[in-house]
Every structure is written in structure tokens, then in C-alpha cells.
Design an enzyme around this catalytic site. Sequence first.
Site, PDB file in Angstrom:
ATOM      1  CG  ASN A 198       0.059   1.340  19.807  1.00 16.24           C
ATOM      2  OD1 ASN A 198       0.023   0.335  19.929  1.00 16.24           O
ATOM      3  ND2 ASN A 198      -0.693   2.306  19.755  1.00 16.24           N
ATOM      4  CE  LYS A 214       3.922 -11.657  16.897  1.00 21.21           C
ATOM      5  NZ  LYS A 214       4.502 -10.683  17.631  1.00 21.21           N
ATOM      6  N   GLY A 260      -2.323  -4.145  14.892  1.00 20.16           N
ATOM      7  CA  GLY A 260      -0.964  -3.227  14.116  1.00 20.16           C
ATOM      8  C   GLY A 260      -1.350  -2.319  12.869  1.00 20.16           C
ATOM      9  CB  SER A 261       1.083  -1.871  10.119  1.00 20.44           C
ATOM     10  OG  SER A 261       1.879  -2.587   9.113  1.00 20.44           O
ATOM     11  CB  VAL A 262      -3.189  -0.812   6.823  1.00 14.48           C
ATOM     12  CG1 VAL A 262      -3.917  -1.515   5.531  1.00 14.48           C
ATOM     13  CG2 VAL A 262      -3.737   0.645   7.565  1.00 14.48           C
ATOM     14  N   PRO A 263      -0.309  -2.648   6.460  1.00 13.35           N
ATOM     15  CG  PRO A 263       1.231  -2.303   5.684  1.00 13.35           C
ATOM     16  CD  PRO A 263       0.658  -2.025   7.129  1.00 13.35           C
ATOM     17  CB  THR A 264       0.964  -6.750  10.190  1.00 14.06           C
ATOM     18  OG1 THR A 264       2.151  -6.120   9.976  1.00 14.06           O
ATOM     19  CG2 THR A 264       1.192  -7.771  10.308  1.00 14.06           C
ATOM     20  CD  GLU A 314     -10.143  -2.317  17.110  1.00 11.29           C
ATOM     21  OE1 GLU A 314      -9.402  -1.529  16.229  1.00 11.29           O
ATOM     22  OE2 GLU A 314     -10.853  -3.021  17.213  1.00 11.29           O
ATOM     23  CB  CYS A 338      -3.910   3.145  16.617  1.00 15.20           C
ATOM     24  SG  CYS A 338      -5.277   3.161  17.409  1.00 15.20           S
ATOM     25  CD  GLU A 368      -0.955   4.729  11.611  1.00 13.00           C
ATOM     26  OE1 GLU A 368      -0.380   3.795  10.802  1.00 13.00           O
ATOM     27  OE2 GLU A 368      -1.605   5.132  12.964  1.00 13.00           O
ATOM     28  CD  GLU A 411      -8.995  -4.900  20.506  1.00  9.98           C
ATOM     29  OE1 GLU A 411      -8.674  -4.070  20.762  1.00  9.98           O
ATOM     30  OE2 GLU A 411      -8.559  -5.926  20.302  1.00  9.98           O
TER      31      GLU A 411
HETATM   32  N1  LIG Z   1      -6.903   0.607  15.958  1.00  6.25           N
HETATM   33  C1  LIG Z   1      -6.131   0.174  16.941  1.00  6.25           C
HETATM   34  O1  LIG Z   1      -6.333  -0.477  17.567  1.00  6.25           O
HETATM   35  C2  LIG Z   1      -4.696   0.033  16.775  1.00  6.25           C
HETATM   36  C3  LIG Z   1      -4.374   0.223  18.235  1.00  6.25           C
HETATM   37  C4  LIG Z   1      -2.625   0.164  18.072  1.00  6.25           C
HETATM   38  C5  LIG Z   1      -2.496   0.754  17.499  1.00  6.25           C
HETATM   39  N2  LIG Z   1      -2.429   0.255  15.671  1.00  6.25           N
HETATM   40  C6  LIG Z   1      -1.577   0.400  14.796  1.00  6.25           C
HETATM   41  O2  LIG Z   1      -0.605  -0.444  14.623  1.00  6.25           O
HETATM   42  C7  LIG Z   1       0.587   0.547  14.475  1.00  6.25           C
HETATM   43  C8  LIG Z   1       2.148   0.088  15.007  1.00  6.25           C
HETATM   44  O3  LIG Z   1       1.977  -1.470  15.546  1.00  6.25           O
HETATM   45  P1  LIG Z   1       3.656  -1.702  14.995  1.00  6.25           P
HETATM   46  O4  LIG Z   1       4.346  -1.364  14.297  1.00  6.25           O
HETATM   47  O5  LIG Z   1       3.262  -3.159  16.252  1.00  6.25           O
HETATM   48  O6  LIG Z   1       2.668  -2.517  13.748  1.00  6.25           O
HETATM   49  P2  LIG Z   1       3.098  -3.846  12.852  1.00  6.25           P
HETATM   50  O7  LIG Z   1       1.848  -4.262  12.228  1.00  6.25           O
HETATM   51  O8  LIG Z   1       4.100  -3.549  12.388  1.00  6.25           O
HETATM   52  O9  LIG Z   1       3.249  -5.132  13.893  1.00  6.25           O
HETATM   53  C9  LIG Z   1       1.449  -5.826  14.601  1.00  6.25           C
HETATM   54  C10 LIG Z   1       1.966  -6.486  15.612  1.00  6.25           C
HETATM   55  O10 LIG Z   1       2.083  -7.659  14.211  1.00  6.25           O
HETATM   56  C11 LIG Z   1       3.202  -8.414  14.485  1.00  6.25           C
HETATM   57  N3  LIG Z   1       3.101  -9.000  12.860  1.00  6.25           N
HETATM   58  C12 LIG Z   1       4.042  -9.031  12.113  1.00  6.25           C
HETATM   59  N4  LIG Z   1       4.034  -9.783  10.510  1.00  6.25           N
HETATM   60  C13 LIG Z   1       3.404 -10.515  11.163  1.00  6.25           C
HETATM   61  C14 LIG Z   1       2.220 -11.380  10.201  1.00  6.25           C
HETATM   62  N5  LIG Z   1       3.142 -11.483   8.715  1.00  6.25           N
HETATM   63  N6  LIG Z   1       1.673 -12.489  10.754  1.00  6.25           N
HETATM   64  C15 LIG Z   1       1.816 -12.098  12.114  1.00  6.25           C
HETATM   65  N7  LIG Z   1       1.989 -11.303  12.988  1.00  6.25           N
HETATM   66  C16 LIG Z   1       2.909 -10.669  12.670  1.00  6.25           C
HETATM   67  C17 LIG Z   1       4.373  -7.666  14.976  1.00  6.25           C
HETATM   68  O11 LIG Z   1       5.383  -8.828  15.214  1.00  6.25           O
HETATM   69  C18 LIG Z   1       3.653  -7.123  15.967  1.00  6.25           C
HETATM   70  O12 LIG Z   1       2.999  -7.970  17.184  1.00  6.25           O
HETATM   71  C19 LIG Z   1      -0.269   1.567  13.702  1.00  6.25           C
HETATM   72  O13 LIG Z   1      -0.274   1.432  12.307  1.00  6.25           O
HETATM   73  C20 LIG Z   1      -1.075   2.364  14.274  1.00  6.25           C
HETATM   74  O14 LIG Z   1      -2.123   2.307  13.657  1.00  6.25           O
HETATM   75  C21 LIG Z   1      -3.502  -0.063  16.029  1.00  6.25           C
END
Ligand SMILES: NC(=O)c1ccc[n+]([C@@H]2O[C@H](COP(=O)([O-])OP(=O)(O)OC[C@H]3O[C@@H](n4cnc5c(N)ncnc54)[C@H](O)[C@@H]3O)[C@@H](O)[C@H]2O)c1
Length: 474
Positions: A140, A163, A215-219, A234, A268, A371, A448
Site C-alpha cells: 500500500n 523485499k 503486512g497482514s496479521v497471518p503473515t 507492523e 493499515c 479488516e 517505526e
Molecule cells: N501497520 C502498518 O504499518 C502497516 C502498513 C501497511 C500495511 N499493513 C498491513 O498489510 C496488509 C496488506 O498488505 P499485504 O497484503 O501486502 O500483506 P501480506 O502479509 O500478504 O504481505 C506482506 C509482505 O510479506 C511477504 N510475505 C508473504 N508471506 C511471507 C512469508 N511467509 N515470509 C516472509 N514474507 C512473506 C509478501 O510477499 C509481502 O512482501 C494489511 O493487513 C495492512 O493492514 C500494515
Amino acid sequence: SPGRLQDKKLKITKFNCFAGRVLCHLDECGVEDINEAVEQAKTAFNIWGKMSGMERARTMIEAARIIESRREEIAQMEVINNGKSITEARLDVDSARLCIEYFAGLASTLSGQHVQLPGGSFAYTRREPLGVCAGIGAWNYPFQIAAWKSAPALACGNAMIFKPSPVTPVTAVLLAEIYAQAGVPQGLFNVVQGGQETGRILCQHPDIAKVSFTGSVPTGKKVSLYGIKPVTLELGGKSPVLIFSDCDLENAVRGALMANFLSQGQVCSNGTRVFVQKDILPEFVKEVVKRTKSIEIGDPLLETTRMGALVSRPHLDNVLSYVNQAKKEGADVLCGGEVFLPSDPKLKDGYYMSPCVLGNCTDEMTCVKEEIFGPVMSVLSFETEEEALHRANDTTLGLAAGVFTSDVRRAHRVVEHLKAGSCFINNYNITPVEVPFGGFKMSGIGRENGQVTVEYYSQLKTVFVEMGDVDSLF
Ligand SMILES: NC(=O)c1ccc[n+]([C@@H]2O[C@H](COP(=O)([O-])OP(=O)(O)OC[C@H]3O[C@@H](n4cnc5c(N)ncnc54)[C@H](O)[C@@H]3O)[C@@H](O)[C@H]2O)c1
């Protein structure tokens, strides 16, 4: 399967979000590429980590200057990369530059402590870099996230391998180019491309000292299990905005729009649960819906556009399915929530939708619990402060929260009880780089920006100095 990237290269296809055409193909990086990046980063770290903070700052300030001089080019590339409007992309580039300037300023202030001990002996602490850090980005804020991670990492004397998300792989490469042009040692900031497997290989590499993940909570959960190394997480949110009837309504309406529709709602910290005190609900809803309907959607490269395209076709479909689910569960679609077809035929395959306001929402609805990460605001009504606080905190997430009120005592009382890492009083979604940003509960670990981030990119060494003789028991 694990290791599949060892033998053959997989291709990532990157689409242009606002016209739906193929933008480029990239090779996913595998074990060999990552090993090479780590070796280069280690060599660079041996030079960079030994430099004084002042010397590192000089190079970082030069990187910031180059970003400023290339602002428009980077912003345009970000629009193509992500689909957001050019106006917002410029602000992202500015935030990246400011972050690098801010941490360049802190680089020379890193210091330890001197502690006097009995007999003239003493101890001191040294703040030392960690080594080679990994940065993993979401899609994003692609350029901004790369800067928010690399700036504190480099200021503290580390190297970083970043990455980006495979959905937005383009602009992090520009940042690497800029750091190189500014004169950092070769390989100090490198970019590897790929998805989850590349991310996993990078994070698990034994020479990676720290992982900073957005990224997302599950990752995020997976990343936290990769080994004994510090992690910054984050993650996602489902943040509340509490609007009391004693607020300045005009500012509350503006705040609610800023809390929901920046970056096509793909933020986010978005305040997607808008709790409005019952007596001002009709007036608030009328104004919010009127302004949401007038948001200019379309070609994100045009100055007049306020909302561009969502990041991908599957993501657009997912957001629309949340709107359908909300309807089924009894919410009223007060506006938007539909596929939007821009008048320009070149854009007919882009991923556009009209921003949506859902009324008559209740706490159990899926749109209020999950979300959505798209332009969908859920409006709920409340009667008392106590009730609003209880409902606002009733979530496993805790990234951000906002309160609109003219009563200064209420504002601080409410914020004290909100369980969220970033709280806003009478504003929403502003992120000055001087202040820490990050979540409570499942929204993350660490921060951050702000001075505190130095602690997340360095380690403390304690040194005892004996001035007398060893007092041995043996
Ligand atoms: N808190 C914050 O600062 C913040 C900022 C931006 C986005 N977000 C969150 O990010 C999410 C959306 O982003 P997304 O769809 O790219 O998230 P995502 O978790 O699908 O992917 C995030 C990153 O992780 C990588 N990744 C995926 N699986 C991995 C693994 N097993 N090991 C290491 N890396 C892996 C992806 O390729 C990508 O670069 C939303 O939940 C949003 O709220 C949080």
C-alpha cells in the site's frame, strides 16, 4: 514447496492497476540470489558500520536531496506501481525523504551511558548496529515503507536487504538506485524480488540479524516464528473513530473521510469503525455521504483525481464481496460500493470502485469485525462514552484510534482508555516521521519513526572496566 526456488526461476507478472495491462515481468529471487545479496551486504556493513554517525548522515542527506530532485518521477512511478492518486504519491515521496532526513539527524546522536562504580571502576554502554537487516514491505505504501525501514536501519549503521510486495515491486528499486547514487557502499541497501517463499528464505537466513515486517496479521505470525532474532511487526488494524456530539462537526466529517478513503482505503491505520453519538448521527451521515459521493475517481495521474484504482483485480473483488456481505447482514449501503467505470476507454480494465459508506451497522457484522482494506466506512451509533469505549476496544487489533470532541478533559480521558498504539485527538491518519507509529495487541510489535526506533535497529553492549585488583574468592 520449500526450496522450489533453488532450481528454477519463477516469474512475477506485475499489472498496471489503473489500466489493467501487464507492466513488467520479474524473476523471483531464490536461495542463490539471497546468499549473494547477504554477502554483499556483509561487506558493505563492514565499511558502513565503522563510520561515524556524522559520516553516515552526510550520505543519507545526499540520498534525501536526490529524492527531492526526482520527486515527480518517483511519484509518477508509484502511481503506476500502486494505483493511488498522484497527489497522494507525492506526499508518500515527501514522507520517505523526511524520514531519511530525520534519521540522518539522529545518526550522530547515538550514544551510550557512563556508570560510576565503587573504587573508581566504571561501566559504559555502547549502542551498536545489529548487522544485516531484512525489510519486508506491504503493497500500500511501497516507496514510503522501504524508506521508513531503511532510514533508521542505515542511520544506526546496519545494512538492509529489502523485499517489496510482488504486487508493487517497482519503486523500492528506485530507492536502491538513489542510495547507491548518494554513495553508500555497494550492496548496503539491496532489493530482492519475490513473494512468500523469497520472504521466508530471506528472513530465515542465518546472517540476517533482524526482520522488520509490514503486512497482514497471518503473515506477521509466521515471521515471528522464524528464529531468535528481533522483529518489528507492523500489521493490520480495524481502528475506531469516536465522534462525540460536542465535536466540531466539520472537522469530524473531514477526519472521518481522511480515516477511510486515503489510498483507496488501503491504509493499515484506517478508522473504519466510525462510532457517532446518536444525537448528531443524521447530520453527520448526511454530510459524509454528500462528500463521499463527490470524490473524484479516475485516472490517478490527473491532478483533479482524488481516488485512483485499487491494487489488483482479486483485491477489488474481495472488497466488493465485503460490501455484498454487509448488505446480506443488514447494513444499508448509503453510497458507493460498486465497480466504477471511468469515462476514459484506456482505463476500462482498471480496478476502480466507488467509495462506500455503510449505515445501520452493528458490532457483530463482518464489515465491522474484519479488516476490509478498501474504501468502505462502517458507521455505528452510540449513546454514552463508557459504551463507546467498551465497543471500540472490543477487538483483537489495536493499531490506531481517534476521538473528536471539544471537551479537552474528555479527549484525554478517552485516549487514556483506548487500547491502540497510535491515537489521534481531533484529526486522523497523520504520520509525522518525528513521532513513533505502531500497534498494540495483534497489530504489531515495535515502532517505526521517532527516536525510539533507534532501539529497534541497534543493540546495547555493556562494558565493565576494573580500576583495581580482581577480588577473587578462589
Ligand atoms: N501497520 C502498518 O504499518 C502497516 C502498513 C501497511 C500495511 N499493513 C498491513 O498489510 C496488509 C496488506 O498488505 P499485504 O497484503 O501486502 O500483506 P501480506 O502479509 O500478504 O504481505 C506482506 C509482505 O510479506 C511477504 N510475505 C508473504 N508471506 C511471507 C512469508 N511467509 N515470509 C516472509 N514474507 C512473506 C509478501 O510477499 C509481502 O512482501 C494489511 O493487513 C495492512 O493492514 C500494515
